[in-house]
Write a protein that holds these residues in place. Structure first.
Motif, PDB file in Angstrom:
ATOM      1  N   ARG A 169       0.944  -1.448  -0.214  1.00 60.58           N
ATOM      2  CA  ARG A 169       0.217   0.217   0.120  1.00 60.58           C
ATOM      3  C   ARG A 169       0.873   1.504  -0.183  1.00 60.58           C
TER       4      ARG A 169
ATOM      5  N   THR B  24       4.445  -2.753   6.745  1.00 63.97           N
ATOM      6  CA  THR B  24       3.495  -1.725   5.437  1.00 63.97           C
ATOM      7  C   THR B  24       2.460  -3.628   5.231  1.00 63.97           C
ATOM      8  N   SER B  25       1.820  -3.211   4.753  1.00 68.86           N
ATOM      9  CA  SER B  25      -0.045  -3.755   4.248  1.00 68.86           C
ATOM     10  C   SER B  25       1.106  -5.663   3.982  1.00 68.86           C
TER      11      SER B  25
END
Length: 381
Positions: A252, A265-266
Motif C-alpha cells: 500500500r 507495511t500492508s
C-alpha cells in the motif's frame, strides 16, 4: 539455515536500524543491500559543506567494509534490488535471489526537481546524497553566481551556506516567506532581513519558469518575467519517497510506503522506515524520528513487537545569521503568540487556548531556553 533480516538502503535509517538490532540480537544474519558504495556519512553536513570547504570524503564517518566488520553484517554495495516477491519472501538483483525472514525498506527519498522548461534544466544540481554533493562541489568550486530553488528548510540552509562561502546567491521560492510551513511570519521576516544583509538575494512568491544555457552560464527567467544570469543552479524543493519497488510488489502506497505504528507495511514480514515511510499518514524525514523508529523496529525484529512513539521533538535550523529552534505547532493563522524580544534573541510561544502552549520558536542565544520549553510542551501533550 537461518534466514536473514534484509535491509534495502544504507542511509541513516538503514544503518541505525542495523546498529540497534545488533544490540539486541547478535545471531540473526543481517544483509544490507545498497545502490551506492555503502559508506556511512553525516547527511546533515551536506547543507553546510561549501562554507567549510568539506570534500565528500571528509564527510565519511566509516567505510563500508569497516562497518560490516564492526556490526558483523553483510553489506552488498553498488547493488540495486530489481524485484520483490512478498509471497515467496525473496528479493532479487540480476540473477541472484535472497530469501529473507524479514525485509526492511529503508529506500529513502529522491530530490524533487521543479517543472522548469529550457535546455538548462539538465544542469540543475541536487544535494540529497553524498554522491550528489561530490558532483555539486566539483561543479560549483569555480562558479561564483548560484541560484538555489526552494525556500524551505534545506534550500534556506544551502543558500546561506553558499553565501558564507563567498558565492553570489539568489534564493527563489514559490512560498510567500522563508520556511512558511515551519515559521510564523514575524520570525520569517526577520530571517529574510538577515539573509539580505548577508548578501543573499531572497525572492519569495516566485517560481523559475525557464532555465537556458548561455555563453556566460545559465539564463533564469522567473514567473514575474525577471531574468537573472547565474553560473549554477541547485534545486531544494522537497523530497519524493522512493516507492517503486514497494508499489511493484503490491504494497500500500500513499505519499510514501504506508506503515502502521510498528512500521509494518500492508504485507507481513515487510517493514519500512526513514524518509520513504509514511507512519499513520505522516512523513517524518528528520533524524530524530528516524532514530526512534529504528530503535522501536529493532525491538520488533528481535521478537518484542513495539510501537513507534514520536513525542514533541525539536527542529534545529542551522542558519548562522539567525540560529533557530522550534517544536510543536509553529505555523498557521489559528495560533496566537506570546513573544519576548531580548538582546539575545526571541522567545515565541504559540497558543490555541490561553492556557495551553502548543509550540515554540526560539532564536539566537535564546536557543538555550528551547529545552525547558520542549519539556513544557511534552508535559501538556
Amino acid at each position: 539455515m537461518q534466514l536473514p533480516v534484509v535491509i534495502i538502503g544504507s542511509g541513516f535509517a538503514g544503518y541505525q536500524l542495523a546498529r540497534e538490532f545488533r544490540q539486541l540480537d547478535n545471531q540473526t544474519p543481517v544483509i544490507i543491500v545498497t545502490a551506492d558504495n555503502g559508506d556511512d556519512y553525516s547527511k546533515p553536513l551536506i547543507s553546510h559543506g561549501f562554507s567549510r570547504r568539506l570534500s565528500a570524503d571528509a564527510m565519511i564517518q566509516k567505510r563500508c567494509d569497516a562497518l560490516a566488520e564492526e556490526l558483523a553484517i553483510t553489506i552488498l554495495p553498488n547493488t540495486r534490488i530489481t524485484s520483490l516477491n512478498a509471497q515467496n519472501k525473496t528479493v532479487s538483483y540480476g540473477d541472484e535471489i535472497i530469501a529473507y525472514r524479514d525485509l526492511v525498506l529503508a529506500t529513502g527519498a529522491e530530490a524533487a526537481i521543479p517543472p522548469v522548461r529550457g535546455d538548462g534544466t539538465t544542469q540543475i544540481l541536487t544535494l540529497n546524497s553524498l554522491q550528489e554533493y561530490r558532483h555539486a562541489s566539483k561543479t560549483i568550486v569555480d562558479k561564483q553566481r548560484v541560484l538555489v530553488i526552494g525556500t524551505g528548510l534545506i534550500g534556506t540552509e544551502i543558500a546561506l551556506d553558499l553565501s558564507l562561502a563567498n558565492k553570489e546567491v539568489w534564493l527563489v521560492g514559490m512560498t510567500e516567506q522563508l520556511m512558511g510551513h515551519l515559521l510564523p511570519d514575524f520570525i520569517s521576516r526577520e530571517l529574510q532581513q538577515r539573509f539580505q544583509s548577508s548578501g543573499c538575494q531572497v525572492m519569495t512568491g516566485l517560481t523559475v519558469v525557464e532555465l537556458t544555457q548561455s555563453d556566460s552560464g545559465l539564463r533564469v527567467t522567473l514567473s514575474d518575467d525577471r531574468v537573472i544570469e547565474v553560473d549554477a543552479a541547485i534545486a531544494a524543493t522537497g523530497l519524493r519517497p522512493r516507492t517503486a519497488l514497494a508499489n511493484a510488489a503490491g504494497l500500500r502506497i500513499n505519499r510514501g510506503i504506508c506503515v502502521d505504528a510498528c512500521l509494518q507495511t500492508s504485507s507481513p514480514h515487510i517493514y519500512a522506515l526513514g524518509d520513504g515511510a509514511e507512519i499513520s499518514g505522516t512523513l517524518l524525514p528528520y533524524l530524530q524520528p528516524i532514530a526512534l523508529s529504528a530503535k522501536a523496529l529493532a525491538k520488533t525484529l528481535a521478537g518484542n513487537r513495539t510501537d513507534v512513539v514520536i513525542p514533541a521533538m525539536p527542529v534545529i535550523i542551522k542558519t548562522p545569521v539567525m540560529p533557530i529552534q522550534l517544536s510543536g505547532e509553529t505555523s498557521g493563522a489559528h495560533l496566537s503568540w506570546l513573544v519576548e524580544h531580548t538582546d539575545n534573541g526571541m522567545i515565541a510561544k504559540a497558543y490555541i487556548h490561553e492556557d495551553k502552549m502548543v509550540g515554540y520558536v526560539v532564536t539566537d542565544k535564546q536557543i538555550a531556553q528551547g529545552f525547558s520549553l520542549l519539556a513544557q510542551l511534552r508535559a501538556t501533550a
